[in-house]
Motif scaffolding. Sequence first.
Motif, PDB file in Angstrom:
ATOM      1  N   PHE A 236      -9.663   2.199 -13.211  1.00 43.94           N
ATOM      2  CA  PHE A 236     -10.601   1.258 -12.866  1.00 43.94           C
ATOM      3  C   PHE A 236     -10.837   0.402 -14.136  1.00 43.94           C
ATOM      4  O   PHE A 236     -10.381  -1.014 -14.525  1.00 43.94           O
ATOM      5  CB  PHE A 236     -12.017   1.304 -11.749  1.00 43.94           C
ATOM      6  N   GLU A 237     -11.123   1.203 -14.881  1.00 38.27           N
ATOM      7  CA  GLU A 237     -11.553   0.679 -16.231  1.00 38.27           C
ATOM      8  C   GLU A 237     -10.027   0.563 -17.355  1.00 38.27           C
ATOM      9  O   GLU A 237     -10.458  -0.569 -17.789  1.00 38.27           O
ATOM     10  CB  GLU A 237     -11.775   2.110 -17.353  1.00 38.27           C
ATOM     11  N   GLN A 238      -9.629   1.206 -17.071  1.00 43.98           N
ATOM     12  CA  GLN A 238      -7.888   0.196 -17.741  1.00 43.98           C
ATOM     13  C   GLN A 238      -7.664  -0.635 -16.873  1.00 43.98           C
ATOM     14  O   GLN A 238      -7.271  -1.689 -17.675  1.00 43.98           O
ATOM     15  CB  GLN A 238      -6.652   1.334 -17.624  1.00 43.98           C
ATOM     16  N   ARG A 239      -8.029  -1.080 -15.518  1.00 42.18           N
ATOM     17  CA  ARG A 239      -7.109  -2.113 -14.814  1.00 42.18           C
ATOM     18  C   ARG A 239      -7.999  -3.463 -15.384  1.00 42.18           C
ATOM     19  O   ARG A 239      -7.513  -4.533 -14.933  1.00 42.18           O
ATOM     20  CB  ARG A 239      -6.720  -1.742 -13.935  1.00 42.18           C
TER      21      ARG A 239
ATOM     22  N   GLN B  93      -1.518  -4.674  -0.513  1.00 33.86           N
ATOM     23  CA  GLN B  93      -1.447  -3.496   0.197  1.00 33.86           C
ATOM     24  C   GLN B  93      -2.287  -2.550  -1.428  1.00 33.86           C
ATOM     25  O   GLN B  93      -1.710  -3.197  -2.897  1.00 33.86           O
ATOM     26  CB  GLN B  93      -0.237  -2.503   0.513  1.00 33.86           C
ATOM     27  N   GLY B  94      -3.595  -2.592  -1.709  1.00 37.17           N
ATOM     28  CA  GLY B  94      -4.026  -2.498  -2.844  1.00 37.17           C
ATOM     29  C   GLY B  94      -5.077  -1.333  -2.986  1.00 37.17           C
ATOM     30  O   GLY B  94      -5.838  -0.593  -2.002  1.00 37.17           O
ATOM     31  N   TRP B  95      -6.160  -0.745  -3.758  1.00 39.31           N
ATOM     32  CA  TRP B  95      -7.278  -0.346  -4.430  1.00 39.31           C
ATOM     33  C   TRP B  95      -8.251  -1.557  -3.997  1.00 39.31           C
ATOM     34  O   TRP B  95      -8.769  -2.177  -4.886  1.00 39.31           O
ATOM     35  CB  TRP B  95      -7.669   0.652  -4.426  1.00 39.31           C
TER      36      TRP B  95
ATOM     37  N   PHE C 176     -10.479  -5.730  -7.046  1.00 45.98           N
ATOM     38  CA  PHE C 176      -9.614  -5.325  -6.395  1.00 45.98           C
ATOM     39  C   PHE C 176      -7.729  -5.959  -6.887  1.00 45.98           C
ATOM     40  O   PHE C 176      -7.875  -5.784  -7.782  1.00 45.98           O
ATOM     41  CB  PHE C 176      -9.122  -6.710  -4.859  1.00 45.98           C
ATOM     42  N   TYR C 177      -6.963  -4.092  -7.020  1.00 43.88           N
ATOM     43  CA  TYR C 177      -6.117  -4.177  -7.672  1.00 43.88           C
ATOM     44  C   TYR C 177      -4.567  -3.567  -6.609  1.00 43.88           C
ATOM     45  O   TYR C 177      -4.732  -3.476  -5.905  1.00 43.88           O
ATOM     46  CB  TYR C 177      -6.098  -3.253  -8.844  1.00 43.88           C
TER      47      TYR C 177
ATOM     48  N   GLY D 196       6.504  -5.273  -7.618  1.00 45.23           N
ATOM     49  CA  GLY D 196       6.846  -6.237  -8.859  1.00 45.23           C
ATOM     50  C   GLY D 196       5.947  -6.939  -9.138  1.00 45.23           C
ATOM     51  O   GLY D 196       5.721  -7.417  -9.525  1.00 45.23           O
ATOM     52  N   LYS D 197       4.892  -6.738  -8.369  1.00 46.34           N
ATOM     53  CA  LYS D 197       3.870  -8.145  -8.317  1.00 46.34           C
ATOM     54  C   LYS D 197       2.444  -7.211  -8.152  1.00 46.34           C
ATOM     55  O   LYS D 197       2.251  -6.153  -7.979  1.00 46.34           O
ATOM     56  CB  LYS D 197       3.987  -9.151  -7.156  1.00 46.34           C
ATOM     57  N   GLU D 198       1.613  -7.973  -9.787  1.00 47.87           N
ATOM     58  CA  GLU D 198       0.679  -7.302  -9.603  1.00 47.87           C
ATOM     59  C   GLU D 198      -0.730  -8.592  -9.038  1.00 47.87           C
ATOM     60  O   GLU D 198      -0.470  -9.412  -9.478  1.00 47.87           O
ATOM     61  CB  GLU D 198       0.649  -7.065 -11.218  1.00 47.87           C
TER      62      GLU D 198
END
Length: 1003
Positions: A147-150, A175-177, A187-188, A193-195
């Motif tokens: 989470f901190e890195q993102r 779909q993610g967290w 949300f990430y 291929g898409k962030e």
Amino acid sequence: MWLKPEEVLLKNALKLWVTEKSNEYFLLQRRRGHGDAGSRFTGMLVGALDTVLDSNARVAPFRILLQVPGGQVSWVIASGATLDEVNTHWRWLELNLLHSLSVFEYKEDVTSFVSGKIKGLIAEEQLCKQSSAEQGADHQEDVRVRFEQRFALLRRERMLVHYSCCLWKGHVPRQGWLYLTTNHLAFYSFLLGKEVKLLLPWAEVTGVERVCVSLRTDVLRVRTRTHQRDFSMFLFMDDAIATITQVADITLRRVLDCAGLELPHALQQHTLITKRMLEEHALQQCVLSMFGLPQSENVCEVRACAVWTPHARCHTHGTLYATDSYLCFSSREAGVCTLIIPLKEVTFIEKEESMLPSSVIVCIRSKRAIQLISVTDRDSLVDGLIDRLRQLSWRQTLFRRQDQCKQSVVSKEFFLTKGSPSQEQEKEKLWEEHFEEFGRGVHMFRTDKMHRLLTKGIPECLRGELWLTLSDASSEIAAHPGHYAELVEHSMGVTTTATEEIERDLHRSLPEHPAFQNQAGINALRRVLTAYAHHNPNIGYCQSMNILASVLLLYTKEEEAFWLLVTVCERMLPNYFNRRVIGAQVDQSVFEELICERLPELVVHIPDLSTLASVSITWFLTLFLSVLPLQSAVCVLDCFFFHGIRIIFQLGLCILNTNVSKLCTSTDDGQALMLLTSFLEQVRHEEDCESTEESAEHTYITALLNEAYERYADVTVKKLEMLRCRHRIQVLQAHEDTTKENTLRLVSPNVSLSAQDLSDLYDLVKTEHLISLYWGDGVCVPRVCSEGYRLDRAQFKSVFNLLSPWECETHCNPFSQRTFTLLDHKHANHLTFQQIALWLDTVYSEDLNVKVRWLYCLHIPPGEECRALGLYDLSQCPYSLCRHNDHNLVSFQREFIQFCKTLYTMFHDEPNESELYQAIAMVTSLVLQIGEAGHKQGGPGNGQDSQSDWTVSFPQILASLLTETVLVNFFEKPLDLRARIASARERQYQERVGLLDIEHGTV
């Protein structure tokens, strides 16, 4: 259970599996031979094959496959030992995934999406099933690091929980967290291929709701003032929506001006909050509301057990709640049995060794014993109760020693006119029989039979006692002997705002009743209300308290009426009577949702329920005392002390339901209000008619109360608490919007900034204030409603860096410090929103003359030129500058170098940077010559010390700048504040996080 997707060839799979259900993307299959009647040989054959070919199939005879249309390969995504187990997964897929897959154009995208979703569900299930605390901590640490890195936030941002889900971007699910922290929803997703990243502060959330959108039948929607975000495909939707709502509610109460909505101390320390603490807080709020306990109580133990109910001749199963000072029980089936036992009434508790399992005996002062059996973890429960009993006994002894000499104030009791003697005697007989069977006092067994008895009517001589008993106000009287007498003694003769309001309302309290047509009744009411204003100065006095107190005085003594008022205001209706009556507004919002849910035909005809709210909010604030005839209103009050606030919701819904056909025929809002008013008048008329009939057993209000209780029995305390949590978010944000509107209305006449720029600036300043609460030391400059948010020196430095029209690089810090000092003319160590707006109006909207004068004043020692220019009142800064006498001279030599440095750093990254530097060199040289020439003219021969500083006036500075056209163009070129604010809002978090990292030494 969900399985990590594994490929299988569909052609081979058909030989061993039978398809039970199918749709476009999924197959539910049964192992061939399993569950077939008369197929024993087939089952044995397949079982033999399983031992060789597929050993897993023997333990999972059912499975679900993902099958992409046109594909020859499928993927096993779930299995189950029973059909019911695998059907649960099948229904989840139909509800959450099936209708979403059609948006994908390529079948590879479908496979990737479903695979990612199933892996997320597996990870979430594993997290929930982890039995080892150490493993759970390690996993949470890994999640926190990711989470901190993102999102690059500080470590002080505590993560509470995370969920696997989908964020809908248009018609495409991502779909993610989903991460829930103490300050943000994040949300990430990285798919195909898409962030996708989303970081949403809780302070911006205006609503959380569960909705149906098109074919998506279970969507969690999070609303802000400008956007709405839809999330779906949760493994545990109920837990997710409850947690999101609770975290948003708690964070708003922590960071916004909530007018008395206090949080427990543990939840105020946001860096220490955990998911378990949130669950405990939710349970505690539900328990306190369910049993009407003081807000200071903490739930210590919760145990499943059964209590012996003598009236039913059996053990009743339910849940036991042990708090600091109470032992409470609630049956599994609502209304069967409720117990509230103050620990001060308990003489001893012991374990009973008998044939009954895990038995406990609780002995009460009234020589009664209550038996509990099948108590889970009996030993720890009994040990905890015994410890609290010892502490409570010590405190009671201390109070008795302190208050043994104090006398209580006793006044005359003012009874209503009684009904006929025969009716009263019949009621008394019924109640005495009830006491004999169910007990008497706070610890009596409370059942549905008591509700029926209450609606038949309480005899006048018992009403005061029952109010004290049902509300547990009698415990407060016993715990605080002499407190009321002290309050009366100290408050009489003291004049405050509260006492002035009380005096205005004294003669408006039941003026038609004989008890308040004489000085004795008025004086008693004055003492009760004034004593409460001194008892709880945070509330003081609020309109409608006088009506409630006057009715309480009709049946109880002064001291008893006082403690009943305390119980209603602080326990049964918390936050109803504070400065903004937020509690009443929240319940009104909840009531409107219940109307939408239960009376949809009324909502179709009257879509704007604010019309009804103007009437119904009085029902809640006065408990129907001001809208019903007194005898009917007292019946409502009887039920209120027994059921709490939910009976007011139920009765309000029943009144609207009774009149729904008439309301739907109304042509306008005014007519609808008249219909409700006439209905309440009809109640008064029915009561007047029935009061003349001695044999009448049921009054009109009795029938209405019984109908309300039975028709809306599912409006429970638990449901109301969940709705309150959600609607409190909306009410707090509505107050925040009102504060913003008032602030902008106050500031806008003094500046030339557009309304949109002021609004955006307000949001930026607010975010800066909140960031300090998120990651600072938790202490921030308090806010004044009329002036909006205020910033201290460190916070203003961040805003200055973001909004200053000139890039000052290394000189930015002294530049911002000088600006803060000049603006803070009252030395308050903070700047109001109005001062910040005036500063930006000066540097973005004023002409060259004003801008240069502002720069000149920044570099004059405080107390010299600012006093000469009259700039200590910044609210008039742009105008006083233009009207200033330009011939004042002040000492400028000491600040000359800083003035030059400021000018040099303002031109960084300008297209004509070199020309500007040359021009400013010419100007500074000219100013220096003017200063030296003036110093020589005022030398020793003219009475001036040769070592004194030379001086220069603002006109001389301005004249020097006007000699350089490039400088004139620079200061007069248009500046876009809106674009600057938009850019600042994008950078605000990152830059502030960097500064806080340095302050905390984490980088």
